[in-house]
Write a protein that holds these residues in place. Structure first.
Motif, short mmCIF file in Angstrom:
data_model
loop_
_atom_site.label_atom_id
_atom_site.label_comp_id
_atom_site.label_asym_id
_atom_site.label_seq_id
_atom_site.Cartn_x
_atom_site.Cartn_y
_atom_site.Cartn_z
N UNK A 152 14.93 -2.76 3.44
CA UNK A 152 14.44 -1.44 2.75
C UNK A 152 14.42 -1.85 1.22
N UNK A 153 14.64 -3.01 0.57
CA UNK A 153 14.51 -3.23 -0.67
C UNK A 153 13.21 -3.09 -1.53
N UNK A 154 11.91 -3.35 -0.49
CA UNK A 154 10.63 -2.88 -0.87
C UNK A 154 10.27 -1.89 -0.26
N UNK A 155 9.78 -0.82 -1.00
CA UNK A 155 9.13 0.39 -0.39
C UNK A 155 8.08 -0.07 0.33
N UNK A 156 7.70 0.33 1.67
CA UNK A 156 6.57 -0.09 2.27
C UNK A 156 5.12 0.18 1.69
N UNK A 157 5.26 1.63 0.99
CA UNK A 157 4.27 2.07 0.30
C UNK A 157 3.81 1.19 -0.94
N UNK A 158 4.82 0.79 -1.55
CA UNK A 158 4.46 -0.15 -2.68
C UNK A 158 3.93 -1.41 -2.12
N UNK A 159 4.35 -2.08 -1.12
CA UNK A 159 4.05 -3.21 -0.75
C UNK A 159 2.43 -2.86 -0.35
N UNK A 160 2.18 -1.77 0.26
CA UNK A 160 0.72 -1.47 0.80
C UNK A 160 -0.11 -1.60 -0.36
N UNK A 161 0.20 -0.97 -1.60
CA UNK A 161 -0.69 -0.98 -2.78
C UNK A 161 -0.70 -2.35 -3.18
N UNK A 193 8.61 3.80 -6.39
CA UNK A 193 8.31 5.07 -6.07
C UNK A 193 7.27 5.81 -6.92
N UNK A 194 7.88 5.31 -8.28
CA UNK A 194 6.81 6.06 -9.33
C UNK A 194 5.56 5.57 -9.33
N UNK A 195 5.35 3.96 -9.04
CA UNK A 195 4.15 3.43 -8.96
C UNK A 195 3.34 3.80 -7.64
N UNK A 196 4.05 4.16 -6.61
CA UNK A 196 3.38 4.65 -5.44
C UNK A 196 2.80 6.20 -5.87
N UNK A 197 3.76 6.79 -6.49
CA UNK A 197 2.90 8.08 -6.87
C UNK A 197 1.82 8.06 -7.45
N UNK A 198 1.78 7.31 -8.80
CA UNK A 198 0.60 7.01 -9.52
C UNK A 198 -0.78 6.74 -8.51
N UNK A 199 -0.68 5.75 -7.50
CA UNK A 199 -1.73 5.25 -6.66
C UNK A 199 -2.09 6.28 -5.64
#
Length: 423
Positions: free
Chosen positions: A317-326, A367-373
């Protein structure tokens, strides 16, 4: 059709002009002018993003030019496809695979006939067989001139054009807004993955410049990368009555996958090499025609997948899956370029595991990056939903008025009400 409409041959209402044939001499000559081809003429709109040029002798040129308000009809390809020339480029000629129609009298509104031809060819099928059945189906000028078309009063024509035109303008607006939101997302990705959310200092890496302090590694270092499989189609026990979702590469396209077109059985899962992946797993298309290869999707359900998909999970879990998706969406073109093979280039698990990725160590920053996208994605989806509703509205209104189900005045009222709801 409306009982009040009269019908006349199209050639009685319009003078039909022939375009210029492209020849070697026209291609090589001097003083070239741009010209329209069938690919430039779409239903009720023009695509001028790619214009060709040819040389036309001076004495022929006046008869081979288009003027604002000319009705252009495709002879070949999707026969009958029509649009109005807007005069945005001067001079502009047209090729012989297009017909140029100019009204013979003042009681003809050319754009009404764009709409009628669209309905006739795409909805009503009343001109089936209008094209010549040669090796390349085409709509000759004589056949075009002979088509029987309605001739409402000029006031009715204008009401219909205004109604359908308003819906088309709303379509165009939301199409532009959707495209603008998508371009904003691409620009935001380039900024965030190069400089971070706060514009950090940059360091050079395998990915080029990235924010200082971010981890750069191969995908396989921190992620499990597996593939699925296809149970034998010859064994009905693997497919008939199946309830377990089975994902194909065509269903992997930058979205959350919540349903699939095919399902396998519990027997297939038990007896074959197909694996069941949890919701949240990322799927990357390794094979696929056209633009499919390299696309990413996220499972919103437990599902299996075929062998052309790479299933990506981060065990610790060190890389958020939604982050990796983007991040992988941002890297789409670079991922595609890593494919190998002959005529059909593909990715494989080894290649996917070696894809370089970069991420901030702080999970909150991810998570902040994910929220932006996600916020930008919501804008794209909003405009797409409105665009879909407007397209559906246009088809309903077009069919209703061309079949005489409602009068032009009724259509105006219905269109305003529905368009307001769509917006």
């Amino acid at each position: 059709m409306s009982d009040t409409w009269t019908w006349r041959p199209l050639g009685d209402l319009f003078k039909i002009g022939a375009g210029k044939t492209m020849t070697a001499a026209a291609r090589a000559g001097d003083d070239k002018v741009p010209f329209l081809r069938t690919s430039n003429v779409l239903w009720d709109r023009l695509d001028l993003s790619s214009l060709d040029e040819m040389s036309i002798p001076t004495h022929e040129l006046p008869d081979k030019l288009v003027e604002p308000g000319d009705l252009l009809v495709c002879e070949g390809g999707e026969i009958g496809r029509a649009a109005i020339w807007d005069g945005s480029v001067t001079p502009m000629a047209f090729q012989n695979h297009l017909h140029r129609l100019r009204p013979k009298s003042d009681d003809v509104e050319p754009r009404f006939y764009v709409y009628f031809l669209e309905s006739a060819f795409t909805q009503l099928g009343i001109f089936e067989g209008a094209g010549n059945k040669t090796t390349i189906p085409n709509l000759s000028s004589s056949r075009l001139a002979a088509l029987q078309v309605p001739h409402p009063s000029l006031s009715e024509q204008k009401v219909i054009v205004a109604t359908l035109g308003n819906i088309r303008e709303a379509e165009m607006l939301h199409g532009q807004l959707r495209a603008g939101a998508y371009e904003l997302k691409r620009a935001a990705m380039e900024q965030v993955f190069r400089r971070g959310l706060l514009g950090k200092n940059q360091v050079d890496s395998l990915l080029g410049l990235i924010p200082e302090g971010w981890v750069v590694e191969e995908l396989g270092n921190s992620h499990s990368v597996q593939t699925g499989g296809t149970p034998s189609r010859r064994n009905p026990q693997y497919w008939e009555g199946g309830t377990i979702p089975w994902v194909k590469t065509a269903e992997v396209s930058y979205s959350t996958i919540t349903e699939t077109s095919e399902h396998i059985t519990a027997i297939a899962l038990e007896e074959t090499n197909v694996k069941l992946f949890p919701a949240g797993t990322l799927l990357l298309a390794m094979y696929g025609q056209g633009v499919t290869r390299g696309k990413v999707g996220k499972l919103g359900i437990r599902a299996t997948c075929n062998q052309a998909c790479a299933a990506i999970q981060c065990p610790d879990g060190i890389v958020d899956s939604d982050y990796l998706y983007y991040f992988l969406e941002w890297q789409y073109e670079n991922i595609r370029a890593r494919a190998h093979g002959g005529q059909q280039q593909n990715l494989n698990l080894d290649i996917v595991r070696k894809i370089p990725i970069a991420y901030p160590r702080d999970p909150d920053e991810q998570k902040e990056i994910v929220s932006l996208f996600k916020a930008i994605d919501q804008k794209v989806e909003l405009h797409q939903a409105r665009l879909d509703r407007l397209r559906e509205l246009y088809q309903r209104v077009l069919l209703a008025i061309m079949t005489g189900e409602v009068s032009p005045d009724d259509v105006v009222h219905a269109a305003r009400t529905s368009e307001g709801n769509a917006a």
